[in-house]
Design a protein around this motif. Structure first.
Motif, PDB file in Angstrom:
ATOM      1  N   LYS A 201       0.862  -1.178   0.000  1.00  0.00           N
ATOM      2  CA  LYS A 201       0.000   0.000   0.000  1.00  0.00           C
ATOM      3  C   LYS A 201       0.899   1.229   0.000  1.00  0.00           C
ATOM      4  O   LYS A 201       1.976   1.221   0.584  1.00  0.00           O
ATOM      5  N   TYR A 202       0.437   2.282  -0.647  1.00  0.00           N
ATOM      6  CA  TYR A 202       1.187   3.522  -0.715  1.00  0.00           C
ATOM      7  C   TYR A 202       0.416   4.593   0.045  1.00  0.00           C
ATOM      8  O   TYR A 202      -0.736   4.873  -0.265  1.00  0.00           O
ATOM      9  N   VAL A 203       1.061   5.159   1.069  1.00  0.00           N
ATOM     10  CA  VAL A 203       0.449   6.204   1.886  1.00  0.00           C
ATOM     11  C   VAL A 203       1.043   7.529   1.437  1.00  0.00           C
ATOM     12  O   VAL A 203       2.246   7.752   1.546  1.00  0.00           O
ATOM     13  N   HIS A 204       0.183   8.407   0.928  1.00  0.00           N
ATOM     14  CA  HIS A 204       0.609   9.701   0.389  1.00  0.00           C
ATOM     15  C   HIS A 204       0.151  10.808   1.313  1.00  0.00           C
ATOM     16  O   HIS A 204      -1.022  10.872   1.683  1.00  0.00           O
ATOM     17  N   GLU A 205       1.086  11.648   1.698  1.00  0.00           N
ATOM     18  CA  GLU A 205       0.765  12.807   2.521  1.00  0.00           C
ATOM     19  C   GLU A 205       1.747  13.911   2.172  1.00  0.00           C
ATOM     20  O   GLU A 205       2.961  13.737   2.311  1.00  0.00           O
TER      21      GLU A 205
ATOM     22  N   THR B 276       2.650  10.195  11.056  1.00  0.00           N
ATOM     23  CA  THR B 276       4.060  10.584  11.128  1.00  0.00           C
ATOM     24  C   THR B 276       4.439  11.490   9.964  1.00  0.00           C
ATOM     25  O   THR B 276       5.223  12.421  10.139  1.00  0.00           O
ATOM     26  N   LEU B 277       3.871  11.233   8.786  1.00  0.00           N
ATOM     27  CA  LEU B 277       4.151  12.115   7.648  1.00  0.00           C
ATOM     28  C   LEU B 277       3.563  13.500   7.875  1.00  0.00           C
ATOM     29  O   LEU B 277       4.183  14.507   7.536  1.00  0.00           O
ATOM     30  N   ARG B 278       2.373  13.572   8.433  1.00  0.00           N
ATOM     31  CA  ARG B 278       1.753  14.873   8.720  1.00  0.00           C
ATOM     32  C   ARG B 278       2.582  15.682   9.707  1.00  0.00           C
ATOM     33  O   ARG B 278       2.629  16.903   9.631  1.00  0.00           O
ATOM     34  N   GLN B 279       3.241  14.984  10.627  1.00  0.00           N
ATOM     35  CA  GLN B 279       4.089  15.651  11.614  1.00  0.00           C
ATOM     36  C   GLN B 279       5.468  15.981  11.045  1.00  0.00           C
ATOM     37  O   GLN B 279       6.253  16.650  11.709  1.00  0.00           O
ATOM     38  N   GLY B 280       5.763  15.484   9.859  1.00  0.00           N
ATOM     39  CA  GLY B 280       7.064  15.724   9.253  1.00  0.00           C
ATOM     40  C   GLY B 280       8.167  14.853   9.827  1.00  0.00           C
ATOM     41  O   GLY B 280       9.354  15.137   9.634  1.00  0.00           O
ATOM     42  N   ASN B 281       7.805  13.768  10.503  1.00  0.00           N
ATOM     43  CA  ASN B 281       8.772  12.891  11.142  1.00  0.00           C
ATOM     44  C   ASN B 281       9.157  11.753  10.186  1.00  0.00           C
ATOM     45  O   ASN B 281       8.588  10.662  10.244  1.00  0.00           O
ATOM     46  N   LEU B 282      10.119  12.011   9.332  1.00  0.00           N
ATOM     47  CA  LEU B 282      10.518  11.019   8.328  1.00  0.00           C
ATOM     48  C   LEU B 282      11.248   9.838   8.953  1.00  0.00           C
ATOM     49  O   LEU B 282      11.179   8.724   8.428  1.00  0.00           O
TER      50      LEU B 282
END
Length: 72
Positions: free
Chosen positions: A8-12, A48-54
């Motif tokens: 699955k690909y999660v895009h944010e 985590t992507l919304r928080q910018g935590n790569l």
């Protein structure tokens, strides 16, 4: 009931994370579906992507950065 792996690909924002999940297939009308754990995993990746935590997002799978392509 059978299980099969699926990506699955999660895009944010400008990032996409490739996440491995298990699809559950059975005789119900809801088939195929994710386990509760995998659904929570996809939510956690998106958070985590919304928080910018790569760093945290990279624990779930490979991260891609999306960039616009110049169009003429």
């Amino acid at each position: 009931m059978t299980r099969r792996m699926k990506t699955k690909y999660v895009h944010e924002g400008k990032y996409v994370v490739e996440v491995a999940v298990t699809l559950i297939e059975d005789e119900t009308e809801w088939s195929p579906y994710l386990s509760v754990e995998d659904a929570y995993k996809l939510d956690a990746v998106r958070d985590t992507l919304r928080q910018g935590n790569l760093d945290a997002a990279s624990r779930y799978g490979r991260i891609y950065e999306l960039r616009p392509v110049a169009h003429q």
